[in-house]
Design an enzyme around this catalytic site. Structure first.
Site, short mmCIF file in Angstrom:
data_model
loop_
_atom_site.label_atom_id
_atom_site.label_comp_id
_atom_site.label_asym_id
_atom_site.label_seq_id
_atom_site.Cartn_x
_atom_site.Cartn_y
_atom_site.Cartn_z
CG ASP A 155 -32.44 12.74 66.09
OD1 ASP A 155 -33.07 13.83 66.14
OD2 ASP A 155 -31.32 12.61 66.59
CB CYS A 181 -26.89 9.15 64.11
SG CYS A 181 -28.14 7.94 64.63
NE ARG A 203 -31.33 16.06 66.79
CZ ARG A 203 -30.09 15.82 67.21
NH1 ARG A 203 -29.29 16.84 67.49
NH2 ARG A 203 -29.64 14.60 67.34
CG HIS A 245 -29.48 11.79 61.81
ND1 HIS A 245 -29.06 12.51 62.89
CD2 HIS A 245 -30.06 10.68 62.31
CE1 HIS A 245 -29.38 11.86 64.00
NE2 HIS A 245 -30.00 10.75 63.68
CB CYS A 247 -32.49 8.12 62.72
SG CYS A 247 -32.06 8.05 64.48
CO CO Z 1 -30.12 9.09 64.82
#
Ligand code: CO
Length: 212
Positions: free
Chosen positions: A52, A109, A54, A106, A50
């Site tokens: 993302d 998400c 993080r 994750h 992803c």
């Molecule tokens: Co995500």
């Protein structure tokens, strides 16, 4: 007048300073580090994760530059018609000869949650369509989970499993197996809460009827 140049010299100075410190530290511990990487990359792994912020791929598995080929998008999808993903996959499999492909979702998400929360967001709704298909396919199991957070977590897992199937059924992957190349496709989920990866145990290392 070029707008991009206004104050350009002062912008993001902390990042540039970080970069200089990082490069210096790398050379201090390993003088030939960049010289070696400049010549070639030979990663054994392709990470499909992803976007993302993080979930920084290299960092959470402790790998250096040159060790992990990375493709990231919203909600770690491997759509069989996406030219970006397919180009990465073919290069990784045919040219780099990676031995492992990890699809890494994750928990928590935002992309996965946004796919099924009923709100309209525009273009991303089209991108997230495959997740709604996964949701529909598993609606009975998901409907039996009373806790919303647990239901979302399970959808994250089911999405990863579906993307592993996409990768493992891809023509490039099958051609690699047909010519005897060692290649495994794994499904992982990362926890933002504790930084740990869970292997979903859906690894595919050869053409498998049951999965496809
Ligand atoms: Co995500």
């Amino acid at each position: 007048m070029c707008l991009a140049n206004i104050g350009g010299g002062l912008m993001l100075d902390h990042l540039k300073a970080n970069n200089r410190a990082w490069a210096k530290q790398k050379v201090t511990t390993d003088a030939g580090f960049f010289k070696r990487l400049e010549r070639q990359q030979a990663p054994e792994y392709l990470w499909i994760g992803c976007a993302d912020s993080r979930v920084p791929a290299n960092e959470i598995v402790g790998l250096d530059p040159g060790e992990l080929f990375v493709h990231r998008n919203v909600a770690n999808l491997a759509p069989p018609q996406d030219a970006n993903y397919l180009s990465v996959l073919q290069f990784a499999v045919d040219v780099l000869n990676v031995k492992h492909i990890m699809v890494v979702g994750h928990y928590g998400c935002g992309g996965v949650n946004a796919a099924v929360d009923g709100k309209r967001r525009g273009l991303v709704d089209h991108w997230l369509h495959p997740i709604r298909e996964v949701f529909h396919e598993h609606r009975r199991e998901l409907g039996s989970i009373p806790d919303e957070r647990a239901r979302q977590d399970r959808l994250c897992e089911l999405n990863v499993i579906r993307q592993v199937r996409n990768v493992a059924s891809d023509v490039f992957v099958h051609e690699a197996w047909a010519r005897g190349q060692s290649l495994s496709v794994h499904g992982w989920v990362y926890s933002l809460a504790n930084g740990l990866i869970t292997d979903l145990g859906v690894t595919v290392s050869q053409p498998t009827e049951s999965l496809l």
